[in-house]
Design a protein around this motif. Structure first.
Motif, PDB file in Angstrom:
ATOM      1  N   SER A   1      -3.251  -1.169 -49.717  1.00  0.00           N
ATOM      2  CA  SER A   1      -4.345  -0.920 -48.931  1.00  0.00           C
ATOM      3  C   SER A   1      -5.285  -2.232 -49.475  1.00  0.00           C
ATOM      4  O   SER A   1      -5.785  -2.824 -48.323  1.00  0.00           O
ATOM      5  CB  SER A   1      -4.921   0.336 -49.085  1.00  0.00           C
ATOM      6  OG  SER A   1      -6.369   0.232 -47.992  1.00  0.00           O
TER       7      SER A   1
ATOM      8  N   ARG B   1      -4.816  -4.970 -51.080  1.00  0.00           N
ATOM      9  CA  ARG B   1      -4.292  -6.226 -50.793  1.00  0.00           C
ATOM     10  C   ARG B   1      -4.180  -6.572 -49.247  1.00  0.00           C
ATOM     11  O   ARG B   1      -4.468  -7.523 -48.864  1.00  0.00           O
ATOM     12  CB  ARG B   1      -2.682  -6.256 -51.283  1.00  0.00           C
ATOM     13  CG  ARG B   1      -2.690  -6.437 -52.825  1.00  0.00           C
ATOM     14  CD  ARG B   1      -1.330  -6.848 -53.126  1.00  0.00           C
ATOM     15  NE  ARG B   1      -0.969  -6.569 -54.757  1.00  0.00           N
ATOM     16  CZ  ARG B   1      -1.238  -7.571 -55.387  1.00  0.00           C
ATOM     17  NH1 ARG B   1      -1.563  -9.073 -54.832  1.00  0.00           N
ATOM     18  NH2 ARG B   1      -1.021  -7.712 -56.807  1.00  0.00           N
ATOM     19  N   ASP B   2      -4.087  -5.574 -48.428  1.00  0.00           N
ATOM     20  CA  ASP B   2      -4.126  -5.647 -47.078  1.00  0.00           C
ATOM     21  C   ASP B   2      -5.556  -6.170 -46.669  1.00  0.00           C
ATOM     22  O   ASP B   2      -5.631  -6.962 -45.743  1.00  0.00           O
ATOM     23  CB  ASP B   2      -3.633  -4.463 -46.178  1.00  0.00           C
ATOM     24  CG  ASP B   2      -1.867  -4.344 -46.359  1.00  0.00           C
ATOM     25  OD1 ASP B   2      -1.304  -5.371 -46.855  1.00  0.00           O
ATOM     26  OD2 ASP B   2      -1.715  -3.186 -46.012  1.00  0.00           O
TER      27      ASP B   2
ATOM     28  N   GLY C   1      -9.192  -2.386 -39.050  1.00  0.00           N
ATOM     29  CA  GLY C   1      -9.064  -3.534 -39.408  1.00  0.00           C
ATOM     30  C   GLY C   1     -10.220  -4.483 -38.937  1.00  0.00           C
ATOM     31  O   GLY C   1     -10.118  -5.763 -39.111  1.00  0.00           O
TER      32      GLY C   1
END
Length: 130
Positions: free
Chosen positions: A20, A22-23, A117
């Protein structure tokens, strides 16, 4: 037997958190690039700690802490005094190893990433001594 199951759950939780993070950092780097920033480094490890992103635009250097939370409001309040001190110390290490950046100054930003996002950058989120 229960200790092994607990360890396995903690390990899986840690791996999910890592993925999560890294995303969120990839989303944050893309958002910075859209705003004209050059991302100089990601996940920089220094003796003082880790810096999520180092970015520069028009000679202004930004050390960026990325926070991923279910909502933007939760993420905005996720940087405590101890983390700020660690980030400042890590930035000093990075600057010592990478002279010549930040001719127009430097700052510490927080870029928050919500579960959907969406992003929000808090520019100049704190100052030395805060």
């Amino acid at each position: 037997m229960f200790e092994s199951a607990d360890r396995t759950r903690r390990l899986l939780r840690g791996r999910r958190a890592e993925a999560s993070g890294r995303d969120a950092e990839a989303i944050a780097a893309a958002a910075l690039a859209r705003e004209g920033w050059s991302v100089l480094a990601r996940r920089v490890r220094t003796p003082a700690g880790e810096i999520d992103l180092v970015a520069e635009r028009e000679a202004l250097l930004a050390f960026v802490e990325v926070k991923a939370r279910p909502s933007l409001a939760e993420a905005a309040h996720a940087l405590g005094a101890r983390q700020r001190a660690r980030l400042v110390a890590a930035a000093e290490c990075w600057l010592a190893a990478n002279p010549g950046h930040g001719a127009a100054g430097m700052r510490f930003d927080v870029l928050v990433v919500a579960a959907d996002g969406s992003t929000r950058r808090i520019a100049d989120a704190f100052r030395l001594g805060d």
